[in-house]
Design a protein around this motif. Sequence first.
Motif, PDB file in Angstrom:
ATOM      1  N   PHE A  95      46.707  57.195  42.786  1.00 11.54           N
ATOM      2  CA  PHE A  95      45.287  56.889  42.889  1.00 11.54           C
ATOM      3  C   PHE A  95      44.690  57.962  43.789  1.00 11.54           C
ATOM      4  O   PHE A  95      45.202  58.201  44.899  1.00 11.54           O
ATOM      5  CB  PHE A  95      45.059  55.494  43.454  1.00 11.54           C
ATOM      6  CG  PHE A  95      45.445  54.390  42.516  1.00 11.54           C
ATOM      7  CD1 PHE A  95      44.497  53.797  41.686  1.00 11.54           C
ATOM      8  CD2 PHE A  95      46.763  53.962  42.446  1.00 11.54           C
ATOM      9  CE1 PHE A  95      44.865  52.788  40.807  1.00 11.54           C
ATOM     10  CE2 PHE A  95      47.140  52.950  41.566  1.00 11.54           C
ATOM     11  CZ  PHE A  95      46.184  52.370  40.746  1.00 11.54           C
ATOM     12  N   THR A 110      43.023  57.370  38.521  1.00 14.69           N
ATOM     13  CA  THR A 110      44.450  57.042  38.530  1.00 14.69           C
ATOM     14  C   THR A 110      45.158  57.850  37.458  1.00 14.69           C
ATOM     15  O   THR A 110      44.575  58.185  36.414  1.00 14.69           O
ATOM     16  CB  THR A 110      44.679  55.530  38.313  1.00 14.69           C
ATOM     17  OG1 THR A 110      46.074  55.241  38.436  1.00 14.69           O
ATOM     18  CG2 THR A 110      44.190  55.073  36.954  1.00 14.69           C
ATOM     19  N   PRO A 142      41.101  56.839  47.981  1.00 19.75           N
ATOM     20  CA  PRO A 142      41.681  55.499  47.824  1.00 19.75           C
ATOM     21  C   PRO A 142      43.080  55.408  48.420  1.00 19.75           C
ATOM     22  O   PRO A 142      43.822  56.401  48.463  1.00 19.75           O
ATOM     23  CB  PRO A 142      41.728  55.319  46.301  1.00 19.75           C
ATOM     24  CG  PRO A 142      41.889  56.709  45.780  1.00 19.75           C
ATOM     25  CD  PRO A 142      41.064  57.579  46.696  1.00 19.75           C
ATOM     26  N   VAL A 144      46.245  52.455  47.991  1.00 14.68           N
ATOM     27  CA  VAL A 144      46.634  51.251  47.258  1.00 14.68           C
ATOM     28  C   VAL A 144      47.976  50.757  47.772  1.00 14.68           C
ATOM     29  O   VAL A 144      48.882  51.549  48.051  1.00 14.68           O
ATOM     30  CB  VAL A 144      46.706  51.549  45.743  1.00 14.68           C
ATOM     31  CG1 VAL A 144      47.266  50.354  44.964  1.00 14.68           C
ATOM     32  CG2 VAL A 144      45.329  51.944  45.208  1.00 14.68           C
ATOM     33  N   TRP A 151      47.565  43.478  44.244  1.00 14.11           N
ATOM     34  CA  TRP A 151      47.350  44.868  44.618  1.00 14.11           C
ATOM     35  C   TRP A 151      46.046  44.968  45.396  1.00 14.11           C
ATOM     36  O   TRP A 151      45.045  44.348  45.035  1.00 14.11           O
ATOM     37  CB  TRP A 151      47.293  45.763  43.379  1.00 14.11           C
ATOM     38  CG  TRP A 151      48.614  45.891  42.687  1.00 14.11           C
ATOM     39  CD1 TRP A 151      49.019  45.240  41.568  1.00 14.11           C
ATOM     40  CD2 TRP A 151      49.696  46.725  43.103  1.00 14.11           C
ATOM     41  NE1 TRP A 151      50.306  45.604  41.244  1.00 14.11           N
ATOM     42  CE2 TRP A 151      50.752  46.528  42.169  1.00 14.11           C
ATOM     43  CE3 TRP A 151      49.900  47.624  44.155  1.00 14.11           C
ATOM     44  CZ2 TRP A 151      51.969  47.184  42.272  1.00 14.11           C
ATOM     45  CZ3 TRP A 151      51.113  48.283  44.251  1.00 14.11           C
ATOM     46  CH2 TRP A 151      52.125  48.066  43.329  1.00 14.11           C
ATOM     47  N   GLN A 152      46.073  45.737  46.451  1.00 12.61           N
ATOM     48  CA  GLN A 152      44.905  45.960  47.292  1.00 12.61           C
ATOM     49  C   GLN A 152      44.558  47.452  47.292  1.00 12.61           C
ATOM     50  O   GLN A 152      45.437  48.300  47.180  1.00 12.61           O
ATOM     51  CB  GLN A 152      45.171  45.500  48.724  1.00 12.61           C
ATOM     52  CG  GLN A 152      45.593  44.044  48.859  1.00 12.61           C
ATOM     53  CD  GLN A 152      44.472  43.082  48.580  1.00 12.61           C
ATOM     54  OE1 GLN A 152      43.297  43.402  48.783  1.00 12.61           O
ATOM     55  NE2 GLN A 152      44.819  41.884  48.098  1.00 12.61           N
ATOM     56  N   MET A 153      43.278  47.738  47.438  1.00  6.79           N
ATOM     57  CA  MET A 153      42.824  49.126  47.536  1.00  6.79           C
ATOM     58  C   MET A 153      41.737  49.217  48.598  1.00  6.79           C
ATOM     59  O   MET A 153      40.853  48.363  48.671  1.00  6.79           O
ATOM     60  CB  MET A 153      42.243  49.623  46.203  1.00  6.79           C
ATOM     61  CG  MET A 153      41.684  51.057  46.264  1.00  6.79           C
ATOM     62  SD  MET A 153      40.638  51.480  44.825  1.00  6.79           S
ATOM     63  CE  MET A 153      41.855  51.500  43.514  1.00  6.79           C
ATOM     64  N   ASP A 170      40.619  44.482  44.969  1.00  6.82           N
ATOM     65  CA  ASP A 170      41.939  43.941  44.639  1.00  6.82           C
ATOM     66  C   ASP A 170      42.100  43.820  43.130  1.00  6.82           C
ATOM     67  O   ASP A 170      41.135  43.902  42.362  1.00  6.82           O
ATOM     68  CB  ASP A 170      42.228  42.626  45.362  1.00  6.82           C
ATOM     69  CG  ASP A 170      41.304  41.489  44.977  1.00  6.82           C
ATOM     70  OD1 ASP A 170      40.647  41.556  43.919  1.00  6.82           O
ATOM     71  OD2 ASP A 170      41.225  40.507  45.743  1.00  6.82           O
ATOM     72  N   LEU A 174      46.628  46.495  38.463  1.00 12.59           N
ATOM     73  CA  LEU A 174      46.313  47.901  38.704  1.00 12.59           C
ATOM     74  C   LEU A 174      45.310  48.457  37.706  1.00 12.59           C
ATOM     75  O   LEU A 174      45.033  49.663  37.703  1.00 12.59           O
ATOM     76  CB  LEU A 174      47.586  48.786  38.681  1.00 12.59           C
ATOM     77  CG  LEU A 174      48.621  48.533  39.773  1.00 12.59           C
ATOM     78  CD1 LEU A 174      49.888  49.348  39.500  1.00 12.59           C
ATOM     79  CD2 LEU A 174      48.054  48.911  41.138  1.00 12.59           C
ATOM     80  N   TRP A 177      39.888  46.084  38.655  1.00  9.51           N
ATOM     81  CA  TRP A 177      39.712  45.973  40.103  1.00  9.51           C
ATOM     82  C   TRP A 177      38.412  45.249  40.424  1.00  9.51           C
ATOM     83  O   TRP A 177      37.380  45.503  39.797  1.00  9.51           O
ATOM     84  CB  TRP A 177      39.691  47.354  40.757  1.00  9.51           C
ATOM     85  CG  TRP A 177      41.024  48.055  40.723  1.00  9.51           C
ATOM     86  CD1 TRP A 177      41.491  48.882  39.741  1.00  9.51           C
ATOM     87  CD2 TRP A 177      42.057  47.964  41.693  1.00  9.51           C
ATOM     88  NE1 TRP A 177      42.755  49.326  40.048  1.00  9.51           N
ATOM     89  CE2 TRP A 177      43.131  48.777  41.249  1.00  9.51           C
ATOM     90  CE3 TRP A 177      42.190  47.286  42.907  1.00  9.51           C
ATOM     91  CZ2 TRP A 177      44.316  48.931  41.967  1.00  9.51           C
ATOM     92  CZ3 TRP A 177      43.363  47.434  43.631  1.00  9.51           C
ATOM     93  CH2 TRP A 177      44.413  48.241  43.163  1.00  9.51           C
TER      94      TRP A 177
END
Length: 441
Positions: A95, A110, A142, A144, A151-153, A170, A174, A177
Amino acid sequence: MSDHLTPRFHVRPPKGFLNDPNGPIQVGGTTHLYFQNRPVLDTSTPVQWGHATSTDLVRWQLHRPAMVSTPDGPDRDGVYSGNTIVDAHGNVRAFYSGYVRELPFQSVLTAVSLDGGASFSAPELAVDDPAPEERVLMFRDPFVWHDGERWQMVVGSERAGQVAAVRRYDSDDLTGWTYRGEWMHRRRSLTADGHDTGAGWECPQAVTVGGVDSVLVAAWAQAYLTGKVLVLDDTPGGVERPYPIDHGTSFYAPSIMRDSPAGPLVFGWLRESLETDAWADQGWAGVISLPRMLSRGGDGTLRSAPLPAMDTLRAGDAQEADGALLDTTCFELELPMASAATRLSFGAGEEVVITVDLEADTVTLDHDRASLDHRAHRGVVTAPGALAGGTQPWAVRVFVDGSVIEVFTAAGRAISARAYPTTPPPWKVQSVPGARLWHLR
């Protein structure tokens, strides 16, 4: 610039411009480290992702760039900062920020690697750019990770009024979001100890150490660097009490490796402290710091330390440091728990002084007289709370690698600097009894 200033064990390409480290990740026992790189010193050249690997986090092998700009793509003017993760299919996924010169933001992109991290596919848009009504002025970088559930970003930003912010998203897969708002934000100001908190925060890096979440941010302000990486702890009042992860003059653009055999690690970009017209003399600019292990101090703040594996660089047994003549520019010093000044004398009035003060609980690095070259920057920097509460028998470990100096104190404070003595070795050490020296190979 003379060859004696060339680093030997810090990651850097043989030529060109290096800046932010990106996405360190371990795959099958091998650590992949990416970094912002231009093959030439001209900073208008599009950035690519350089690539290095290591099996011990100490000795690194350089490879061909892992990502370059996609012609007419969303990163056509530069493949900028981000990180990497291993996805549900076991592939390394990046990312990152794609730069297009005429657009207002670096869009979050990505790309996936099907060869274990050596190269990446064409990019796709990961999240939408901020809407105009949000009054966002900067949006990039970003980071991640997986928190055990989703998944968090996080993405760095600045909004109108010099408000720096960490935006959070989140995802379950992936792919889709959801924006969850600003995790942290702060209007630009000075901290109690005089650090500029920045108009914007770039390179946000989330890490969990000792059960507490922290975000490391690079404080930035409209086309210049404020020069500090600040830690924002996710605790009551944490954003109001940011503090530096490095007390020196060179460490910037942090990159976190959340999981490693040594626990959470942070890398940084060690910037040149030279006027840009001097870069051409050496043909390259910028190195990556040593990886630093993260821990919590007794006061709850993040501390850092060199890896135990750094000991494998030592060439033979320690020798007495005081009075030693150095025929190498790659060495380690270990200073005892004693209030004293240690001098690295290069010759012709050039020296660096490291002062341990047990009563004040400080370590000071003075490189005001490190170089007679008028293009070299100077400074005196002090790490507070540097010694008390430490668990080490020594006060300070100093790693010198050509023009790079990295200092680590017993209580987990770090100081980085660059020094450019015009005089090649032999160099002389003046210290106190008990100080030890190793040549590094």
